[in-house]
Write an enzyme that holds these catalytic residues in place. Structure first.
Site, PDB file in Angstrom:
ATOM      1  CB  SER A 121      -0.690  37.806 -78.014  1.00 32.86           C
ATOM      2  OG  SER A 121      -0.114  38.584 -77.008  1.00 32.86           O
ATOM      3  CD  GLU A 154      -8.383  41.498 -79.121  1.00 39.65           C
ATOM      4  OE1 GLU A 154      -8.613  41.724 -80.306  1.00 39.65           O
ATOM      5  OE2 GLU A 154      -7.421  40.793 -78.751  1.00 39.65           O
ATOM      6  CG  ASN A 193      -2.079  40.615 -81.318  1.00 37.78           C
ATOM      7  OD1 ASN A 193      -1.565  41.720 -81.456  1.00 37.78           O
ATOM      8  ND2 ASN A 193      -2.086  39.971 -80.163  1.00 37.78           N
TER       9      ASN A 193
HETATM   10  C1  LIG Z   1       1.036  42.151 -78.638  1.00 33.14           C
HETATM   11  C2  LIG Z   1      -0.355  42.136 -78.141  1.00 33.14           C
HETATM   12  O1  LIG Z   1      -0.868  41.066 -77.804  1.00 33.14           O
HETATM   13  C3  LIG Z   1      -1.221  43.320 -78.111  1.00 33.14           C
HETATM   14  C4  LIG Z   1      -0.586  44.663 -77.932  1.00 33.14           C
HETATM   15  O2  LIG Z   1      -0.488  45.163 -76.832  1.00 33.14           O
HETATM   16  S1  LIG Z   1      -0.060  45.426 -79.325  1.00 33.14           S
HETATM   17  C5  LIG Z   1       0.659  46.935 -78.734  1.00 33.14           C
HETATM   18  C6  LIG Z   1      -0.387  48.008 -78.436  1.00 33.14           C
HETATM   19  N1  LIG Z   1       0.277  49.187 -77.989  1.00 33.14           N
HETATM   20  C7  LIG Z   1       0.576  50.197 -78.834  1.00 33.14           C
HETATM   21  O3  LIG Z   1       0.235  50.169 -80.010  1.00 33.14           O
HETATM   22  C8  LIG Z   1       1.388  51.296 -78.214  1.00 33.14           C
HETATM   23  C9  LIG Z   1       1.498  52.493 -79.130  1.00 33.14           C
HETATM   24  N2  LIG Z   1       2.202  53.557 -78.436  1.00 33.14           N
HETATM   25  C10 LIG Z   1       1.591  54.376 -77.543  1.00 33.14           C
HETATM   26  O4  LIG Z   1       0.397  54.290 -77.291  1.00 33.14           O
HETATM   27  C11 LIG Z   1       2.461  55.431 -76.918  1.00 33.14           C
HETATM   28  O5  LIG Z   1       3.609  55.599 -77.712  1.00 33.14           O
HETATM   29  C12 LIG Z   1       2.895  55.067 -75.452  1.00 33.14           C
HETATM   30  C13 LIG Z   1       1.674  55.098 -74.529  1.00 33.14           C
HETATM   31  C14 LIG Z   1       3.559  53.717 -75.374  1.00 33.14           C
HETATM   32  C15 LIG Z   1       3.911  56.091 -74.978  1.00 33.14           C
HETATM   33  O6  LIG Z   1       3.389  57.372 -75.247  1.00 33.14           O
HETATM   34  P1  LIG Z   1       4.323  58.681 -75.193  1.00 33.14           P
HETATM   35  O7  LIG Z   1       3.436  59.854 -75.390  1.00 33.14           O
HETATM   36  O8  LIG Z   1       5.495  58.505 -76.069  1.00 33.14           O
HETATM   37  O9  LIG Z   1       4.920  58.593 -73.788  1.00 33.14           O
HETATM   38  P2  LIG Z   1       4.503  59.295 -72.474  1.00 33.14           P
HETATM   39  O10 LIG Z   1       4.325  60.775 -72.651  1.00 33.14           O
HETATM   40  O11 LIG Z   1       5.535  58.822 -71.501  1.00 33.14           O
HETATM   41  O12 LIG Z   1       3.115  58.625 -72.108  1.00 33.14           O
HETATM   42  C16 LIG Z   1       1.846  59.032 -72.623  1.00 33.14           C
HETATM   43  C17 LIG Z   1       0.827  58.868 -71.521  1.00 33.14           C
HETATM   44  O13 LIG Z   1       0.761  57.507 -71.084  1.00 33.14           O
HETATM   45  C18 LIG Z   1       1.198  57.404 -69.722  1.00 33.14           C
HETATM   46  N3  LIG Z   1       2.084  56.241 -69.633  1.00 33.14           N
HETATM   47  C19 LIG Z   1       3.040  55.875 -70.522  1.00 33.14           C
HETATM   48  N4  LIG Z   1       3.592  54.707 -70.154  1.00 33.14           N
HETATM   49  C20 LIG Z   1       2.975  54.333 -69.017  1.00 33.14           C
HETATM   50  C21 LIG Z   1       3.082  53.216 -68.165  1.00 33.14           C
HETATM   51  N5  LIG Z   1       3.930  52.205 -68.388  1.00 33.14           N
HETATM   52  N6  LIG Z   1       2.286  53.158 -67.070  1.00 33.14           N
HETATM   53  C22 LIG Z   1       1.419  54.136 -66.793  1.00 33.14           C
HETATM   54  N7  LIG Z   1       1.238  55.210 -67.585  1.00 33.14           N
HETATM   55  C23 LIG Z   1       2.019  55.309 -68.673  1.00 33.14           C
HETATM   56  C24 LIG Z   1       1.890  58.680 -69.392  1.00 33.14           C
HETATM   57  O14 LIG Z   1       1.721  59.020 -68.034  1.00 33.14           O
HETATM   58  C25 LIG Z   1       1.228  59.681 -70.326  1.00 33.14           C
HETATM   59  O15 LIG Z   1       0.019  60.162 -69.805  1.00 33.14           O
HETATM   60  P3  LIG Z   1      -0.370  61.723 -69.968  1.00 33.14           P
HETATM   61  O16 LIG Z   1      -0.205  62.066 -71.412  1.00 33.14           O
HETATM   62  O17 LIG Z   1      -1.798  61.774 -69.493  1.00 33.14           O
HETATM   63  O18 LIG Z   1       0.603  62.435 -69.068  1.00 33.14           O
HETATM   64  N1  LIG Z   2       4.199  42.427 -74.849  1.00 43.14           N
HETATM   65  C1  LIG Z   2       3.006  42.837 -75.264  1.00 43.14           C
HETATM   66  O1  LIG Z   2       2.880  43.896 -75.907  1.00 43.14           O
HETATM   67  C2  LIG Z   2       1.799  42.029 -74.954  1.00 43.14           C
HETATM   68  C3  LIG Z   2       1.913  40.732 -74.506  1.00 43.14           C
HETATM   69  N2  LIG Z   2       0.783  40.008 -74.235  1.00 43.14           N
HETATM   70  C4  LIG Z   2       0.899  38.648 -73.755  1.00 43.14           C
HETATM   71  O2  LIG Z   2       1.185  38.712 -72.361  1.00 43.14           O
HETATM   72  C5  LIG Z   2       1.997  37.581 -71.985  1.00 43.14           C
HETATM   73  C6  LIG Z   2       3.273  38.079 -71.313  1.00 43.14           C
HETATM   74  O3  LIG Z   2       3.971  38.926 -72.198  1.00 43.14           O
HETATM   75  P1  LIG Z   2       5.011  40.007 -71.655  1.00 43.14           P
HETATM   76  O4  LIG Z   2       4.613  40.464 -70.311  1.00 43.14           O
HETATM   77  O5  LIG Z   2       5.212  40.987 -72.718  1.00 43.14           O
HETATM   78  O6  LIG Z   2       6.324  39.112 -71.538  1.00 43.14           O
HETATM   79  P2  LIG Z   2       7.616  39.325 -70.643  1.00 43.14           P
HETATM   80  O7  LIG Z   2       8.733  38.658 -71.360  1.00 43.14           O
HETATM   81  O8  LIG Z   2       7.749  40.748 -70.231  1.00 43.14           O
HETATM   82  O9  LIG Z   2       7.259  38.494 -69.333  1.00 43.14           O
HETATM   83  C7  LIG Z   2       7.039  37.105 -69.420  1.00 43.14           C
HETATM   84  C8  LIG Z   2       6.773  36.570 -68.041  1.00 43.14           C
HETATM   85  O10 LIG Z   2       6.636  35.143 -68.154  1.00 43.14           O
HETATM   86  C9  LIG Z   2       7.418  34.534 -67.129  1.00 43.14           C
HETATM   87  N3  LIG Z   2       7.860  33.201 -67.560  1.00 43.14           N
HETATM   88  C10 LIG Z   2       8.723  32.900 -68.551  1.00 43.14           C
HETATM   89  N4  LIG Z   2       8.900  31.556 -68.635  1.00 43.14           N
HETATM   90  C11 LIG Z   2       8.136  31.034 -67.652  1.00 43.14           C
HETATM   91  C12 LIG Z   2       7.897  29.708 -67.197  1.00 43.14           C
HETATM   92  N5  LIG Z   2       8.490  28.647 -67.768  1.00 43.14           N
HETATM   93  N6  LIG Z   2       7.034  29.531 -66.174  1.00 43.14           N
HETATM   94  C13 LIG Z   2       6.432  30.589 -65.586  1.00 43.14           C
HETATM   95  N7  LIG Z   2       6.634  31.860 -65.959  1.00 43.14           N
HETATM   96  C14 LIG Z   2       7.470  32.069 -66.976  1.00 43.14           C
HETATM   97  C15 LIG Z   2       8.581  35.468 -66.989  1.00 43.14           C
HETATM   98  O11 LIG Z   2       9.238  35.218 -65.769  1.00 43.14           O
HETATM   99  P3  LIG Z   2      10.856  35.107 -65.755  1.00 43.14           P
HETATM  100  O12 LIG Z   2      11.339  36.499 -65.831  1.00 43.14           O
HETATM  101  O13 LIG Z   2      11.114  34.425 -64.458  1.00 43.14           O
HETATM  102  O14 LIG Z   2      11.230  34.268 -66.949  1.00 43.14           O
HETATM  103  C16 LIG Z   2       7.878  36.820 -67.034  1.00 43.14           C
HETATM  104  O15 LIG Z   2       7.274  37.132 -65.815  1.00 43.14           O
HETATM  105  C17 LIG Z   2       2.216  36.781 -73.265  1.00 43.14           C
HETATM  106  O16 LIG Z   2       1.236  35.785 -73.358  1.00 43.14           O
HETATM  107  C18 LIG Z   2       2.026  37.838 -74.358  1.00 43.14           C
HETATM  108  O17 LIG Z   2       1.658  37.271 -75.579  1.00 43.14           O
HETATM  109  C19 LIG Z   2      -0.476  40.537 -74.377  1.00 43.14           C
HETATM  110  C20 LIG Z   2      -0.639  41.839 -74.763  1.00 43.14           C
HETATM  111  C21 LIG Z   2       0.493  42.677 -75.114  1.00 43.14           C
END
Ligand SMILES: CC(=O)CC(=O)SCCNC(=O)CCNC(=O)[C@H](O)C(C)(C)COP(=O)(O)OP(=O)(O)OC[C@H]1O[C@@H](n2cnc3c(N)ncnc32)[C@H](O)[C@@H]1OP(=O)(O)O
Ligand SMILES: NC(=O)C1=CN([C@@H]2O[C@H](COP(=O)(O)OP(=O)(O)OC[C@H]3O[C@@H](n4cnc5c(N)ncnc54)[C@H](OP(=O)(O)O)[C@@H]3O)[C@@H](O)[C@H]2O)C=CC1
Length: 286
Positions: A121, A154, A193
């Site tokens: 991320s 991305e 992000n």
């Molecule tokens: C941290 C990083 O590095 C980057 C990031 O990822 S930042 C985070 C980005 N993500 C967001 O911002 C998420 C924002 N939230 C959402 O988009 C929605 O709330 C959500 C998709 C999570 C859930 O949506 P919802 O409407 O409350 O739930 P739900 O009705 O169960 O799901 C919506 C749709 O997605 C699908 N879906 C939800 N979760 C799913 C999953 N884990 N796998 C597959 N499909 C899924 C459902 O089947 C549903 O599809 P339809 O509408 O076509 O039936």
């Molecule tokens: N969460 C999000 O919304 C998003 C996350 N990301 C990125 O994706 C990556 C994973 O995030 P996310 O899936 O949410 O995290 P989770 O906490 O769900 O999973 C992390 C994973 O890393 C493994 N892990 C932890 N420590 C170690 C280690 N020392 N060696 C090898 N594997 C290890 C864990 O295994 P174990 O259970 O055995 O510890 C687990 O499979 C991160 O880089 C995050 O920034 C990108 C987009 C969105």
């Protein structure tokens, strides 16, 4: 269309499982690695539950469900990634852990033109690239949560990444996976992000300072700005450890106070309240 047929995914947490699901549903041979047998079993269950949910909702047929499951294999031995055309690393957001994994991948993946990608991320890709002997084949392919739902990826080339690797990653994510790809320079936080994390941190600061309740903050953004989920719910979805780690990387990069993790976020991580994945964060979950 693409020379990528065999994919490896390292880590089967929420993102690794989602990425593996997307690749297997696109018809690819996918091998998923975890550190222990127990973690592998939890990850496999997470992935298969998501596939079953997709089938229940009519997104895939029963036949596609069975075919997709058959394309997925699981291992605790990264040595089994020797024949992979593309490996996507999706382990915890920790530079040292990711660097060690890239060093191992560099040793075990034999195909000279294999792409080694990270779903990081926020960690600068060049740091992972230079840990390998093939920095031109390392790139960021950043999916969004939940990976089977969000359309975006991305693509982040490091300074060392070749044009060929970038264009192969673009064709793969757009034509094979059906995602929309945007490109970003290798700066911590990339595009999404860099915009999202300061917003989430501001919401946590607002809650911490007592300006509004968690529900009112979330309802404010859901009903006022039509966001699918408010910032505290979204932080719980991402994982508070990940939010804090991303903030840390961005603060390291820019030294701007807006990227500094508020004390409440850090205390919640210290307490193990990481959001949905631990059953408790700003909200509690079953
Ligand atoms: C941290 C990083 O590095 C980057 C990031 O990822 S930042 C985070 C980005 N993500 C967001 O911002 C998420 C924002 N939230 C959402 O988009 C929605 O709330 C959500 C998709 C999570 C859930 O949506 P919802 O409407 O409350 O739930 P739900 O009705 O169960 O799901 C919506 C749709 O997605 C699908 N879906 C939800 N979760 C799913 C999953 N884990 N796998 C597959 N499909 C899924 C459902 O089947 C549903 O599809 P339809 O509408 O076509 O039936
Ligand atoms: N969460 C999000 O919304 C998003 C996350 N990301 C990125 O994706 C990556 C994973 O995030 P996310 O899936 O949410 O995290 P989770 O906490 O769900 O999973 C992390 C994973 O890393 C493994 N892990 C932890 N420590 C170690 C280690 N020392 N060696 C090898 N594997 C290890 C864990 O295994 P174990 O259970 O055995 O510890 C687990 O499979 C991160 O880089 C995050 O920034 C990108 C987009 C969105």
């Amino acid at each position: 269309m693409t020379d990528i047929e065999r994919v490896g995914v390292v880590g089967c947490g929420q993102m690794g499982a989602g990425i593996a699901e997307v690749c297997a549903r696109a018809g690819l041979d996918v091998k998923v690695a975890e550190t222990t047998g127990e973690a592998l079993e939890i990850g496999r269950t997470r992935l298969f539950n998501s596939l079953s949910k997709a089938a229940e909702r009519g997104k895939i047929s029963e036949e596609e469900l069975a075919d997709t499951q058959a394309r997925l294999t699981f291992t605790t031995d990264l040595g089994e990634f020797a024949d992979r055309d593309l490996v996507i690393e999706a382990v915890v957001e920790n530079e040292q852990v990711k660097t060690e994994i890239f060093q191992v991948l560099d040793q075990v993946v034999t195909r000279p033109d294999a792409i080694l990608a990270s779903n990081t991320s926020s960690i600068p890709l060049v740091k992972l690239a230079v840990a390998t002997s093939r920095p031109d084949h390392v790139i960021g392919i950043h999916f969004f949560n939940p990976a089977p739902v969000q359309k975006l990826v991305e693509l982040i080339p490091a300074l060392t990444t070749s044009e060929g690797t970038l264009s192969r990653a673009q064709v793969f994510t757009e034509k094979v996976l059906g995602k929309h790809a945007i490109r970003a320079q290798d700066r911590s936080g990339f595009v999404v992000n860099a915009l999202l994390i300061p917003y989430l941190l501001s919401a946590i600061r607002m809650f911490e300072s007592g300006i509004a309740s968690r529900e009112d903050i979330d309802n404010g953004m859901e009903m006022g700005c039509a966001h699918p989920m408010g910032p505290l719910k979204l932080s719980d979805l991402i994982g508070l450890d990940t939010v804090a780690s991303v903030a840390y990387s961005m603060y390291e990069e820019y030294k701007e106070p807006l990227y500094a993790a508020p004390p409440l976020l850090q205390r919640m991580v210290d307490a193990g309240r990481l959001g949905r994945k631990t059953g408790s964060g700003f909200y509690t979950y079953d």
